[in-house]
Design an enzyme around this catalytic site. Structure first.
Site, mmCIF file in Angstrom:
data_model
loop_
_atom_site.group_PDB
_atom_site.id
_atom_site.type_symbol
_atom_site.label_atom_id
_atom_site.label_comp_id
_atom_site.label_asym_id
_atom_site.label_seq_id
_atom_site.Cartn_x
_atom_site.Cartn_y
_atom_site.Cartn_z
ATOM 1 N N SER A 1 0.840 -1.192 0.000
ATOM 2 C CA SER A 1 0.000 0.000 0.000
ATOM 3 C C SER A 1 0.874 1.240 0.000
ATOM 4 O O SER A 1 1.831 1.334 0.776
ATOM 5 C CB SER A 1 -0.901 0.009 1.240
ATOM 6 N N LYS A 2 0.546 2.203 -0.851
ATOM 7 C CA LYS A 2 1.348 3.431 -0.902
ATOM 8 C C LYS A 2 1.184 4.258 0.372
ATOM 9 O O LYS A 2 2.015 5.122 0.639
ATOM 10 C CB LYS A 2 0.974 4.257 -2.126
ATOM 11 N N ARG A 3 0.145 3.985 1.138
ATOM 12 C CA ARG A 3 -0.039 4.705 2.403
ATOM 13 C C ARG A 3 0.834 4.125 3.517
ATOM 14 O O ARG A 3 1.113 4.794 4.507
ATOM 15 C CB ARG A 3 -1.507 4.671 2.828
ATOM 16 N N ARG A 4 1.272 2.877 3.346
ATOM 17 C CA ARG A 4 1.989 2.195 4.415
ATOM 18 C C ARG A 4 3.390 1.765 3.987
ATOM 19 O O ARG A 4 4.323 1.756 4.801
ATOM 20 C CB ARG A 4 1.176 0.961 4.832
#
Length: 472
Positions: A239-242
């Site tokens: 995930s690009k958020r994580r």
């Protein structure tokens, strides 16, 4: 449908280039080139609020970095989905005219009230109401009531999807704009795509798209291949958020494109033996999309880093010097531009090459050669400059002042200086290393001193002694 293999890579220009997208692009590229086919780049740019022109440019640059070059005969595009909007609308009109789709004015709240559930989906309420288009009315595809839709997938076999479990899905919004599913199919048909190779998150869309292909009069749907999801060390989908997922970020750290390509090609597929480090041309020759696994593929940064170190060590001298150059200038370099000494760097480059895991590490290995004073790491200073360090530095300075300035000669002098104080070489060289380079870890000390030169070495030892004196 074309007899020539035509694959497509269809990213959205809404952010950095995801490593999962890079893997998909490479697999598509390999299939196209193996079969003498075409790799079609299609930019799905219909999300006007999120699209940015620089992201499109970034996609083309990222593809070129991993060897998918726009000037290759197999490359076609880029095409832009937004340029096909009229064809998308025409397809929606054809679906309605043929009875394959119908207009619906139901709101989500009305559907939930009728079904008493947030999860059951659309209930077919408007199927037989005979509604014409009006603003706010969505166009829904009339899915079959019975039977199954079978998807031929080169990786997953022939999964079957019961038609009764598929709701009548929306193909055009209430404002008349076609949705992703329809636009995708129309573009694939228009561009004569024969194979759709993409991530498994799109598998659930395949039966819907296959029904659309049939309803729009295609001779046959494309061959599908849904690649395994890429997961992190916790086995969670990247995930690009994580997670760090942007190809550009890895390249900026000093991962070689060749190492990235090699590693990405092995995320879900293997050549069938124990040899993992291979040039792309060989991987392309061995690759078979049918041999890609369906299990999640672990993106192991440690393994990728090990690959990168192997590729760095395999570079020729001139290749290594060229590869390092971006990290030897601003903004990475911590020294004045005119302080860089090409000969000094060339002298230590072979020593650094065997130690680097990332090209970006080169700056910290060689900065002591080009700065007026070393950048002292305080943790290293505290570790090395303990009781007796000043005595060792004074003894070293005395012997180095008249030493033969070669690596072997310098080692002998430091060793003898330490012996006079009851220190073995490892302990004896520690304060000298920190005084001269600023760190406890780095290139071999004596070769470093040889390149740095007598005058600068002695001046740095003097500076360290002066600091120790002030620290009491």
């Amino acid at each position: 449908m074309s007899s020539t293999v035509r694959v497509r890579f269809a990213p959205s220009p809404t952010g950095m280039f995801h490593v999962g997208g890079a893997r998909s692009a490479l697999y598509n590229w390999a299939v196209a080139r193996q079969q003498g086919g075409r790799f079609v780049l299609r930019i799905e740019d219909t999300d006007a609020e999120r699209n940015r022109p620089e992201w499109t440019e970034g996609i083309v640059r990222a593809l070129a970095a991993i060897g998918i070059a726009a000037d290759d005969p197999a490359f076609e595009g880029p095409y832009f989905q937004s340029a096909n909007i009229d064809k998308h609308r025409e397809a929606a009109a054809r679906l309605f005219a043929s009875g394959a789709a119908y207009y619906c004015d139901c709101t989500r709240e009305q559907v939930q009230e009728r079904t008493a559930s947030e999860h059951l989906g659309y209930d077919g309420h408007c199927r037989d109401r005979g509604l014409e288009y009006a603003p706010g009315r969505a166009l829904r595809f009339r899915t079959p009531d019975e039977g199954v839709t079978r998807v031929v997938d080169l990786i997953r076999g022939e999964p079957e999807f019961p038609n009764a479990s598929m709701e009548d899905f929306v193909v055009a919004r209430g404002d008349g704009t076609p949705v992703f599913l329809l636009a995708n199919v129309v573009d694939d048909m228009d561009q004569r795509i024969t194979h759709v190779i993409r991530g498994e998150e799109h598998l659930s869309n395949s039966p819907k798209q296959q029904l659309l292909w049939e309803a729009l009069g295609a001779e046959r749907a494309p061959v599908w291949a849904h690649l395994p999801v890429i997961v992190n060390e916790k086995r969670q989908k990247l995930s690009k958020r994580r997670d760090k997922v942007a190809l550009e970020d890895y390249l900026a750290e000093g991962f070689l494109p060749e190492a990235m390509v090699n590693y990405l090609m092995l995320l879900g597929w293997g050549p069938g033996d124990d040899r993992e480090i291979r040039p792309y041309a060989e991987l392309e020759r061995l690759f078979r999309i049918e041999d890609v696994g369906s299990a999640p593929a672990f993106f192991d940064v440690k393994k990728l880093t090990a690959f990168n170190a192997e590729y760095i060590r395999a570079l020729g001298t001139e290749e290594f010097l060229a590869a390092c150059r971006p990290w030897l200038t601003a903004p990475h370099a911590t020294w004045a531009e005119d302080a860089f000494d090409e000969k000094a760097f060339a002298a230590v480059a072979p020593l650094a090459q065997t130690r680097l895991q990332l090209l970006g590490e080169i700056t910290g290995y060689v900065d002591f050669l080009f700065r007026d004073e070393p950048d002292i790491d305080e943790a290293s200073w505290a570790k090395a400059m303990k009781a007796g360090a000043a005595d060792m530095l004074r003894a070293a300075r005395e012997r180095l002042a008249g030493a033969a300035w070669t690596a072997d000669g310098l080692k002998t002098e430091i060793e003898q200086a330490g012996a006079g104080l009851g220190l073995k070489l490892g302990k004896a060289q520690a304060p000298v290393r920190v005084a001269v380079t600023g760190r406890t870890v780095g290139l071999p000390l004596f070769e470093s001193l040889e390149v740095l030169g007598r005058e600068r070495t002695l001046r740095r030892i003097d500076a360290a002694l002066a600091r120790l004196a002030t620290e009491g």
